[in-house]
Design an enzyme around this catalytic site. Structure first.
Site, PDB file in Angstrom:
ATOM      1  N   THR A 131      -8.259   2.093   1.303  1.00 54.70           N
ATOM      2  CA  THR A 131      -7.952   1.128   2.370  1.00 54.70           C
ATOM      3  C   THR A 131      -7.822   1.776   3.752  1.00 54.70           C
ATOM      4  O   THR A 131      -7.844   1.084   4.761  1.00 54.70           O
ATOM      5  CB  THR A 131      -6.677   0.325   2.022  1.00 54.70           C
ATOM      6  OG1 THR A 131      -5.660   1.232   1.587  1.00 54.70           O
ATOM      7  CG2 THR A 131      -6.959  -0.690   0.948  1.00 54.70           C
TER       8      THR A 131
ATOM      9  N   GLY B  26      -3.071   9.021  -3.732  1.00 53.81           N
ATOM     10  CA  GLY B  26      -4.393   9.443  -4.216  1.00 53.81           C
ATOM     11  C   GLY B  26      -4.416  10.728  -5.014  1.00 53.81           C
ATOM     12  O   GLY B  26      -5.328  10.965  -5.801  1.00 53.81           O
TER      13      GLY B  26
ATOM     14  N   ASN C 246      -6.376   1.087  -3.156  1.00 59.42           N
ATOM     15  CA  ASN C 246      -7.355   1.299  -4.241  1.00 59.42           C
ATOM     16  C   ASN C 246      -6.759   2.107  -5.385  1.00 59.42           C
ATOM     17  O   ASN C 246      -6.996   1.803  -6.550  1.00 59.42           O
ATOM     18  CB  ASN C 246      -8.581   2.037  -3.704  1.00 59.42           C
ATOM     19  CG  ASN C 246      -9.476   1.131  -2.889  1.00 59.42           C
ATOM     20  OD1 ASN C 246     -10.428   0.582  -3.398  1.00 59.42           O
ATOM     21  ND2 ASN C 246      -9.150   0.946  -1.617  1.00 59.42           N
ATOM     22  N   THR C 247      -5.993   3.138  -5.044  1.00 55.93           N
ATOM     23  CA  THR C 247      -5.435   3.999  -6.093  1.00 55.93           C
ATOM     24  C   THR C 247      -4.481   3.202  -6.980  1.00 55.93           C
ATOM     25  O   THR C 247      -4.550   3.285  -8.218  1.00 55.93           O
ATOM     26  CB  THR C 247      -4.712   5.206  -5.462  1.00 55.93           C
ATOM     27  OG1 THR C 247      -5.557   5.776  -4.451  1.00 55.93           O
ATOM     28  CG2 THR C 247      -4.404   6.252  -6.501  1.00 55.93           C
TER      29      THR C 247
ATOM     30  N   ASP D 281       0.870  -1.183   0.000  1.00 57.26           N
ATOM     31  CA  ASP D 281       0.000   0.000   0.000  1.00 57.26           C
ATOM     32  C   ASP D 281       0.905   1.231   0.000  1.00 57.26           C
ATOM     33  O   ASP D 281       2.120   1.120   0.212  1.00 57.26           O
ATOM     34  CB  ASP D 281      -0.887  -0.001   1.259  1.00 57.26           C
ATOM     35  CG  ASP D 281      -1.771   1.242   1.348  1.00 57.26           C
ATOM     36  OD1 ASP D 281      -2.325   1.648   0.309  1.00 57.26           O
ATOM     37  OD2 ASP D 281      -1.879   1.831   2.436  1.00 57.26           O
ATOM     38  N   SER D 282       0.284   2.382  -0.190  1.00 52.43           N
ATOM     39  CA  SER D 282       1.042   3.623  -0.132  1.00 52.43           C
ATOM     40  C   SER D 282       1.466   3.947   1.305  1.00 52.43           C
ATOM     41  O   SER D 282       2.320   4.799   1.518  1.00 52.43           O
ATOM     42  CB  SER D 282       0.176   4.763  -0.669  1.00 52.43           C
ATOM     43  OG  SER D 282      -1.044   4.797   0.042  1.00 52.43           O
TER      44      SER D 282
HETATM   45  N1  DGL Z   1      -4.343   3.545   0.442  1.00 49.05           N
HETATM   46  C1  DGL Z   1      -4.752   4.491  -0.551  1.00 49.05           C
HETATM   47  C2  DGL Z   1      -5.963   3.951  -1.297  1.00 49.05           C
HETATM   48  O1  DGL Z   1      -6.531   2.942  -0.936  1.00 49.05           O
HETATM   49  C3  DGL Z   1      -5.090   5.823   0.043  1.00 49.05           C
HETATM   50  C4  DGL Z   1      -3.921   6.613   0.532  1.00 49.05           C
HETATM   51  C5  DGL Z   1      -3.226   7.358  -0.556  1.00 49.05           C
HETATM   52  O2  DGL Z   1      -3.773   8.328  -1.110  1.00 49.05           O
HETATM   53  O3  DGL Z   1      -2.117   6.970  -0.845  1.00 49.05           O
HETATM   54  O4  DGL Z   1      -6.351   4.533  -2.272  1.00 49.05           O
END
Ligand code: DGL
Length: 282
Positions: free
Chosen positions: A192, A50, A81-82, A17-18
């Site tokens: 997330t 994002g 998600n991104t 994830d980010s």
């Molecule tokens: N985890 C990222 C998502 O699900 C959100 C956080 C971000 O913007 O990096 O899109």
């Protein structure tokens, strides 16, 4: 079963994830398939994704997958998600192990849940602009109306630990009132990080709106995928074996504190690595 197959089944799943948001997916994987080992990477130096472009998110995601492959993972979960919206198709082309994102599983369960055919999606600007949820949902049922709303302040609120706080209530109210007016009966938590403020979101939306957490469906989808590929780990980890390993690109201590609050399992360490080393030329 051959020793080779057993050995392969016993290798970890790579999850990224980010930042910390993907831990909500890790939590579900641990709940649903507890034998699995996990290598997690959180791109804490470059969060948020994002608000970044598709090219940038794709470049970052490719570096991370390259790093995860050096950890000998048997499958990859894009727990962002991104990154799922922007980069999954591209990554799939250059990877020879099973990979799953969070968007498709979330879209599927939302389409199955709605009764009035009006689904809301809250997510980052990137995910909303990509219209990925709408695309997947309309493939299942073209009559469903999908209403997206970017909620960019939710990620920093979660990262700052303001999970139950008047400031979060106030901002959530502003974002969500638009969706209440649109009469949705199902709301996808399309980022997330958002399951961590689920109670705030649920309180505002009311009990007639079903909240869909794609993390749950992703873990279920992962289990099915591993079963199909004969990759499910049947072996319990040995005593003292380091089952979950965490890597970040910055701020390991802060990440560790946060991760310990999300996962019941005590995180022994998080290691900082230079993710730029895994760029294409390497
Ligand atoms: N985890 C990222 C998502 O699900 C959100 C956080 C971000 O913007 O990096 O899109």
């Amino acid at each position: 079963m051959t020793d080779d197959r057993e050995q392969l089944q016993n290798t970890p799943i790579g999850v990224f994830d980010s930042g910390v948001g993907g831990l909500t997916v890790v939590r579900e994987i641990i709940r649903q398939i507890p034998n699995e080992k996990i290598v997690y990477f959180g791109d804490t130096a470059r969060v948020p994704y994002g608000s970044k472009s598709k090219d940038t998110v794709t470049k970052y995601s490719k570096q991370i997958v390259r790093f995860l492959k050096t950890q000998n993972v048997k499958a990859v979960v894009v727990a962002c998600n991104t990154a799922s919206a922007y980069a999954l198709d591209e990554i799939e082309k250059e990877i020879d192990i099973p990979i799953i994102g969070v968007v498709k599983p979330g879209a599927k369960v939302a389409a199955e849940t709605t009764r009035n055919g009006k689904i809301g999606v809250i997510a980052t600007e990137g995910t909303i602009n990509s219209q990925i949820y709408s695309t997947y949902i309309k493939k299942i049922n073209e009559n469903i109306n999908v209403i997206g709303k970017a909620c960019p302040l939710f990620v920093p609120l979660v990262e700052e630990g303001l999970l139950v706080d008047p400031v979060t209530d106030e901002i959530a109210m502003r974002y969500l009132s638009e969706l209440i007016d649109r009469d949705i009966d199902t709301l996808i938590l399309g980022c997330t990080h958002y399951p961590l403020i689920r109670s705030t979101i649920g309180k505002i939306m009311g009990e007639n709106v079903a909240l869909v957490n794609p993390a749950y469906e992703t873990a279920r989808g992962l289990k099915e995928l591993l079963e199909r590929e004969d990759l499910l780990n049947k072996k319990e980890a040995g005593l003292g074996e380091n089952k979950y390993r965490f890597f970040v690109s910055d701020g390991a201590e802060k990440f560790k504190r946060f991760a310990n609050s999300v996962l019941k399992y005590g995180i022994l360490s998080a290691k900082t690595i230079n993710i730029e080393e895994y760029s294409v030329k390497k």
